[in-house]
Design an enzyme around this catalytic site. Structure first.
Site, PDB file in Angstrom:
ATOM      1  N   HIS A  95       0.835  -1.041   0.117  1.00 21.20           N
ATOM      2  CA  HIS A  95      -0.081   0.038  -0.010  1.00 21.20           C
ATOM      3  C   HIS A  95       0.742   1.056   0.081  1.00 21.20           C
ATOM      4  O   HIS A  95       2.039   1.257   0.511  1.00 21.20           O
ATOM      5  CB  HIS A  95      -0.900  -0.121   1.095  1.00 21.20           C
ATOM      6  CG  HIS A  95      -2.034   1.126   1.216  1.00 21.20           C
ATOM      7  ND1 HIS A  95      -1.764   2.516   1.571  1.00 21.20           N
ATOM      8  CD2 HIS A  95      -3.290   0.710   0.825  1.00 21.20           C
ATOM      9  CE1 HIS A  95      -2.872   2.914   1.298  1.00 21.20           C
ATOM     10  NE2 HIS A  95      -3.605   2.101   0.995  1.00 21.20           N
ATOM     11  N   GLU A 167      -3.926   2.315  -7.227  1.00 26.11           N
ATOM     12  CA  GLU A 167      -4.318   3.271  -6.262  1.00 26.11           C
ATOM     13  C   GLU A 167      -3.433   4.419  -6.617  1.00 26.11           C
ATOM     14  O   GLU A 167      -2.250   4.832  -5.850  1.00 26.11           O
ATOM     15  CB  GLU A 167      -3.966   2.970  -4.712  1.00 26.11           C
ATOM     16  CG  GLU A 167      -4.955   1.578  -4.513  1.00 26.11           C
ATOM     17  CD  GLU A 167      -4.973   1.790  -2.967  1.00 26.11           C
ATOM     18  OE1 GLU A 167      -6.100   1.734  -2.307  1.00 26.11           O
ATOM     19  OE2 GLU A 167      -3.929   1.417  -2.079  1.00 26.11           O
ATOM     20  N   GLY A 173      -7.621   9.178   0.123  1.00 23.91           N
ATOM     21  CA  GLY A 173      -7.999  10.213   1.400  1.00 23.91           C
ATOM     22  C   GLY A 173      -7.961  11.603   0.951  1.00 23.91           C
ATOM     23  O   GLY A 173      -8.042  12.106   1.824  1.00 23.91           O
ATOM     24  N   SER A 213     -10.348   7.053  -3.040  1.00 24.84           N
ATOM     25  CA  SER A 213     -11.480   7.823  -2.572  1.00 24.84           C
ATOM     26  C   SER A 213     -12.881   7.241  -3.356  1.00 24.84           C
ATOM     27  O   SER A 213     -13.644   7.843  -4.070  1.00 24.84           O
ATOM     28  CB  SER A 213     -11.380   9.399  -3.269  1.00 24.84           C
ATOM     29  OG  SER A 213     -10.223   9.941  -2.498  1.00 24.84           O
TER      30      SER A 213
END
Length: 252
Positions: A95, A167, A173, A213
């Site tokens: 991540h 991502e 975020g 998001s």
């Protein structure tokens, strides 16, 4: 047809009581959903409680991270075998927060992917570019570096179990989301690269999901794209109503 994959990454949120309350609400409202994989990724301290609460339901459990050794003198770390023992079927690997905040390299992530495979678990392997890298036109360069480095010498059978998560770091975020077209373009690039790293058949079967998001009001458009096979959801997965709607996405 690739089976849709929807996972909620809770990050550093939820006590044991809060976590069990949330998954019980999810279980009650998603019991009829059988055509897609549903996963929650709580913090380490509540994995066993969440797994026990879910029992044999249609919701699986993931860990947010792991250490690439099964056991040993590694104070503070958690191995894939211990995660499996706690009830996990999946592990999130690479991540962007692990890369940025904790300095994880492609080589270290590669070790994790191999360890997760050796433990018989499925990795959710995250890749993605920063805003600066996108603005410099380096998105594909960054994705290729992360994919080649992370997947180096990972055997085909192990790769067949991996879920790839695109991502874009600038959309995590922040409330910003890649447009459906931007996300599709990145997913198509990843699938093409996988066909070159492995073969076309495997690349067609690998699930590539979008994270950044994802919300109830944008999930349908994102998952309508040909190469977007699901979502890795952050903040919206902390609210039962929002995550339920995302799981029940309706692609056009």
């Amino acid at each position: 047809m690739r089976r849709p994959f929807i996972a909620g990454n809770w990050k550093l949120h939820k006590t044991t009581a809060e976590a069990v309350t949330l998954v019980k609400a999810l279980e009650a409202n998603l019991a009829d959903v059988t055509d897609r994989d549903i996963v929650v990724a709580p913090v380490f301290t509540v994995l066993t409680s969440v797994s026990s609460a879910l029992g044999d339901s249609n919701i699986a459990v993931a860990a947010q991270n792991c250490f690439p050794e099964m056991q040993g003198a590694y104070t503070g770390e958690v191995s894939p075998l211990l995660l499996k023992d706690a009830g996990c079927r999946y592990v999130i690997v690479g991540h962007s927060e692990r890369r940025q905040l904790f300095g994880e390299t492609d080589g270290f992530i590669n070790r994790k992917l191999k360890a997760v495979a050796d433990a018989g678990l499925t990795a959710v392997f995250c890749v993605g570019e920063t805003l600066e890298e996108r603005e410099q036109g380096r998105t594909f360069e960054v994705l290729e570096k992360q994919l080649r480095g992370g997947l180096e010498n990972l055997l085909r059978d192990a790769m067949a179990r991996v879920v790839v998560a695109y991502e874009p770091v600038w959309a995590i975020g922040t409330g910003k989301t890649a447009s459906a077209a931007q996300a599709q373009q990145a997913h198509a690039f990843i699938r093409d690269l996988l066909s070159r790293l492995y073969d076309a058949d495997l690349a067609c079967r690998i699930r590539i999901v979008y994270g950044g998001s994802v919300k109830p009001d944008n999930v349908d458009g994102l998952l309508s794209q040909q190469d977007i096979d699901g979502a890795l959801v952050g903040g919206a997965s902390l609210k039962a109503e929002d995550f339920i709607r995302i799981v029940r996405f309706l692609p056009s």
